[in-house]
Write an enzyme that holds these catalytic residues in place. Structure first.
Site, PDB file in Angstrom:
ATOM      1  N   SER A  45      94.880  21.275 -20.923  1.00 55.82           N
ATOM      2  CA  SER A  45      94.339  21.572 -20.025  1.00 55.82           C
ATOM      3  C   SER A  45      93.095  19.928 -19.539  1.00 55.82           C
ATOM      4  O   SER A  45      92.761  19.979 -18.989  1.00 55.82           O
ATOM      5  CB  SER A  45      92.710  22.490 -20.827  1.00 55.82           C
ATOM      6  OG  SER A  45      92.750  21.956 -22.064  1.00 55.82           O
ATOM      7  N   THR A  67      97.404  26.816 -21.773  1.00 55.10           N
ATOM      8  CA  THR A  67      95.908  27.309 -22.347  1.00 55.10           C
ATOM      9  C   THR A  67      96.057  28.336 -21.275  1.00 55.10           C
ATOM     10  O   THR A  67      96.893  28.628 -20.854  1.00 55.10           O
ATOM     11  CB  THR A  67      95.750  26.203 -21.350  1.00 55.10           C
ATOM     12  OG1 THR A  67      95.503  25.961 -19.813  1.00 55.10           O
ATOM     13  CG2 THR A  67      95.387  24.723 -22.463  1.00 55.10           C
ATOM     14  N   ASP A 147      81.083  40.547 -17.439  1.00 57.61           N
ATOM     15  CA  ASP A 147      81.532  40.424 -17.182  1.00 57.61           C
ATOM     16  C   ASP A 147      81.599  41.298 -15.511  1.00 57.61           C
ATOM     17  O   ASP A 147      82.332  42.271 -15.516  1.00 57.61           O
ATOM     18  CB  ASP A 147      83.495  40.328 -17.393  1.00 57.61           C
ATOM     19  CG  ASP A 147      84.256  39.724 -16.762  1.00 57.61           C
ATOM     20  OD1 ASP A 147      84.236  39.936 -15.945  1.00 57.61           O
ATOM     21  OD2 ASP A 147      84.857  39.198 -17.795  1.00 57.61           O
ATOM     22  N   ALA A 207      82.573  28.222 -26.486  1.00 54.02           N
ATOM     23  CA  ALA A 207      83.976  27.664 -26.522  1.00 54.02           C
ATOM     24  C   ALA A 207      84.571  27.889 -25.345  1.00 54.02           C
ATOM     25  O   ALA A 207      86.011  28.470 -25.455  1.00 54.02           O
ATOM     26  CB  ALA A 207      84.421  28.574 -27.661  1.00 54.02           C
ATOM     27  N   SER A 208      84.225  27.625 -23.946  1.00 57.22           N
ATOM     28  CA  SER A 208      84.963  28.085 -23.331  1.00 57.22           C
ATOM     29  C   SER A 208      85.501  27.046 -22.439  1.00 57.22           C
ATOM     30  O   SER A 208      86.167  26.131 -22.932  1.00 57.22           O
ATOM     31  CB  SER A 208      84.308  29.023 -22.139  1.00 57.22           C
ATOM     32  OG  SER A 208      83.276  28.634 -21.501  1.00 57.22           O
ATOM     33  N   ARG A 209      84.684  26.319 -21.577  1.00 57.79           N
ATOM     34  CA  ARG A 209      84.309  25.019 -20.568  1.00 57.79           C
ATOM     35  C   ARG A 209      82.983  24.452 -20.952  1.00 57.79           C
ATOM     36  O   ARG A 209      81.799  25.077 -20.701  1.00 57.79           O
ATOM     37  CB  ARG A 209      84.899  25.430 -19.323  1.00 57.79           C
ATOM     38  CG  ARG A 209      86.076  25.528 -18.991  1.00 57.79           C
ATOM     39  CD  ARG A 209      87.525  24.727 -19.351  1.00 57.79           C
ATOM     40  NE  ARG A 209      88.284  24.365 -19.060  1.00 57.79           N
ATOM     41  CZ  ARG A 209      89.036  24.305 -20.009  1.00 57.79           C
ATOM     42  NH1 ARG A 209      88.723  25.617 -21.281  1.00 57.79           N
ATOM     43  NH2 ARG A 209      90.664  25.627 -19.761  1.00 57.79           N
ATOM     44  N   ASP A 233      81.280  24.175 -28.692  1.00 60.16           N
ATOM     45  CA  ASP A 233      83.044  23.614 -29.232  1.00 60.16           C
ATOM     46  C   ASP A 233      83.383  22.273 -27.710  1.00 60.16           C
ATOM     47  O   ASP A 233      84.158  21.852 -27.413  1.00 60.16           O
ATOM     48  CB  ASP A 233      84.360  24.428 -29.134  1.00 60.16           C
ATOM     49  CG  ASP A 233      85.388  23.954 -29.084  1.00 60.16           C
ATOM     50  OD1 ASP A 233      85.721  23.078 -29.248  1.00 60.16           O
ATOM     51  OD2 ASP A 233      86.501  25.075 -28.362  1.00 60.16           O
ATOM     52  N   GLU A 238      84.484  15.947 -20.661  1.00 58.89           N
ATOM     53  CA  GLU A 238      85.286  15.395 -21.906  1.00 58.89           C
ATOM     54  C   GLU A 238      86.341  14.195 -21.860  1.00 58.89           C
ATOM     55  O   GLU A 238      86.412  14.409 -20.387  1.00 58.89           O
ATOM     56  CB  GLU A 238      85.455  16.570 -22.486  1.00 58.89           C
ATOM     57  CG  GLU A 238      84.643  17.326 -23.249  1.00 58.89           C
ATOM     58  CD  GLU A 238      85.677  18.730 -23.369  1.00 58.89           C
ATOM     59  OE1 GLU A 238      86.874  18.803 -23.644  1.00 58.89           O
ATOM     60  OE2 GLU A 238      84.978  20.491 -24.022  1.00 58.89           O
ATOM     61  N   HIS A 255      86.778  20.485 -29.043  1.00 62.50           N
ATOM     62  CA  HIS A 255      87.298  21.414 -27.975  1.00 62.50           C
ATOM     63  C   HIS A 255      88.908  21.716 -28.935  1.00 62.50           C
ATOM     64  O   HIS A 255      89.976  21.801 -28.286  1.00 62.50           O
ATOM     65  CB  HIS A 255      87.698  20.700 -26.448  1.00 62.50           C
ATOM     66  CG  HIS A 255      88.407  21.964 -25.961  1.00 62.50           C
ATOM     67  ND1 HIS A 255      88.440  21.186 -24.430  1.00 62.50           N
ATOM     68  CD2 HIS A 255      88.524  22.969 -25.710  1.00 62.50           C
ATOM     69  CE1 HIS A 255      88.623  22.394 -23.388  1.00 62.50           C
ATOM     70  NE2 HIS A 255      88.580  23.330 -24.153  1.00 62.50           N
ATOM     71  N   GLY A 258      90.471  26.797 -30.040  1.00 66.14           N
ATOM     72  CA  GLY A 258      91.682  27.679 -29.699  1.00 66.14           C
ATOM     73  C   GLY A 258      92.752  26.816 -30.610  1.00 66.14           C
ATOM     74  O   GLY A 258      93.640  27.415 -30.932  1.00 66.14           O
TER      75      GLY A 258
END
Length: 373
Positions: A45, A67, A147, A207-209, A233, A238, A255, A258
């Protein structure tokens, strides 16, 4: 055939060495000149695959990202150039779900607040969110799902709107892709207005973006005295993160939610399988051939083992507080990317086989542990 692979992707040589010559690259430093005469690009990523990067890619026929997210890939550009593309959806879903579960149990222990009867809201119910929701069935939690895209597609009947979910939940965890515009934009989904409106005592997990939460707004809200437990995370900008925010975060990491050995290796395997499919090559290699035996493989439960002891097994395999400690100790000297590159080996719950006579075996199996027959 020349194969260029991110230096942080595991097992690339094991999967691809029979197919071509493998060369590694630094994901943030890749240049257009390095793609001259390259046939296959395998990335993660941190690499932006765009027109600038592909300016000299004269032989490129396949791009793969190990990813789930693809916001770093210009997929339309690849299509226009007739370059095949594959991502690895679901490769690290188990790992991220286990990161969240480890965080929940750590907070429960430190806050002396049982998970029983709390309400957790999951925002984004793709591979990761649905995996987490399934695992959480083992715990006595009320789970709310948000969602809107899946709901509109008829794939999520129990959808709860975001603001309603934020109001009703004790814990909120984000597992959405980064969408920068449009009706379902997730960029700064948690803006200052939403952050200021959060009820005291809420746990917020991302813990996504990193860009899903406005980090500067979050810092300002926390400095103003907001009572929130933060588990972050991922971060905006970044690897140059907003370090002032760290003192307000309960568990911070680089990050790596995962980054189990299994999760990263699954990504490599999925790209290998897709490449073989496209090229008409028989895919003969599997993950079981390459993964090492973990340090602890079995646990026997006594009859006194109860629901309160599950946290001990979870943290035997992975305790998020380890990664928080590494970041706080080493970020200033080593930097974000170095910590990510040198992340210690982490395994998944399934590597531990549980045996014994306990009423909690079904719950442990639901969480992902292997239960002996």
């Amino acid at each position: 055939m020349k194969i260029l692979a991110d230096q942080n992707m595991p097992l690339v040589e094991q999967y691809f060495a029979d197919i071509g010559e493998v060369e590694r690259f630094d994901g943030r430093q890749l240049t257009a000149d390095q793609l001259i005469d390259v046939d296959v690009l395998l990335t993660r990523s941190v690499t932006q695959v765009n027109n600038e990067l592909l300016a000299h890619a004269n032989k490129l026929s396949f791009v793969g990202t190990a990813t789930i997210g693809v916001d770093h890939i210009d997929t339309q550009l690849l299509n226009d150039k007739n370059i095949a593309f594959s991502s690895a959806p679901g490769c690290n879903a188990i790992a991220v779900a286990e990161y969240v579960i480890s965080s929940l149990y750590a907070l429960s222990q430190e806050n002396a607040r049982p998970l029983n009867n709390q309400t957790i809201g999951i925002v984004g119910v793709g591979s990761i969110g649905s995996c987490l929701a399934q695992k959480l069935q083992a715990l006595n939690l009320t789970v709310l799902l948000c969602d809107p895209i899946k709901h509109a597609q008829g794939l999520l009947n129990e959808h709860v709107a975001l603001d309603q979910l934020l109001a009703q939940s004790d814990i909120v965890t984000f597992h959405v892709p980064l969408i920068k515009s449009g009706e379902h934009k997730t960029l700064h989904m948690m803006d200052k207005a939403r952050l200021k409106a959060l009820k005291p005592g809420l746990t917020l997990i991302n813990a996504s973006r990193g860009d899903v939460i406005d980090n500067q707004a979050l810092l300002e809200v926390m400095q103003a005295g907001a009572d929130l437990d933060l588990v972050l995370d991922v971060w905006e900008n970044e690897p140059t993160i907003l370090t002032e925010l760290l003192e307000h975060v309960r568990y911070a990491s680089v990050h790596i939610a995962g980054h189990t050995l299994e999760g990263k290796a699954r990504g490599t395997q999925m790209l290998y399988q897709k490449f073989c499919e496209l090229k008409g090559i028989e895919a003969t290699k599997s993950l079981d051939e390459f993964l090492p035996v973990p340090a602890i493989t079995q646990a026997t439960l006594g009859q006194s083992f109860n629901e309160a002891d599950i946290a001990r097994l979870v943290h035997l395999i992975y305790d998020v507080r380890r990664d928080d400690g590494i970041l706080l100790r080493d970020l200033a000297n080593n930097g974000f990317d170095s910590l990510r590159k040198n992340y210690p080996v982490r395994r998944e719950f399934s590597t531990l086989t549980i045996q014994g006579d306990s009423s909690q075996l079904a719950a442990l199996a639901q969480l992902g542990f292997t239960v002996a027959n």
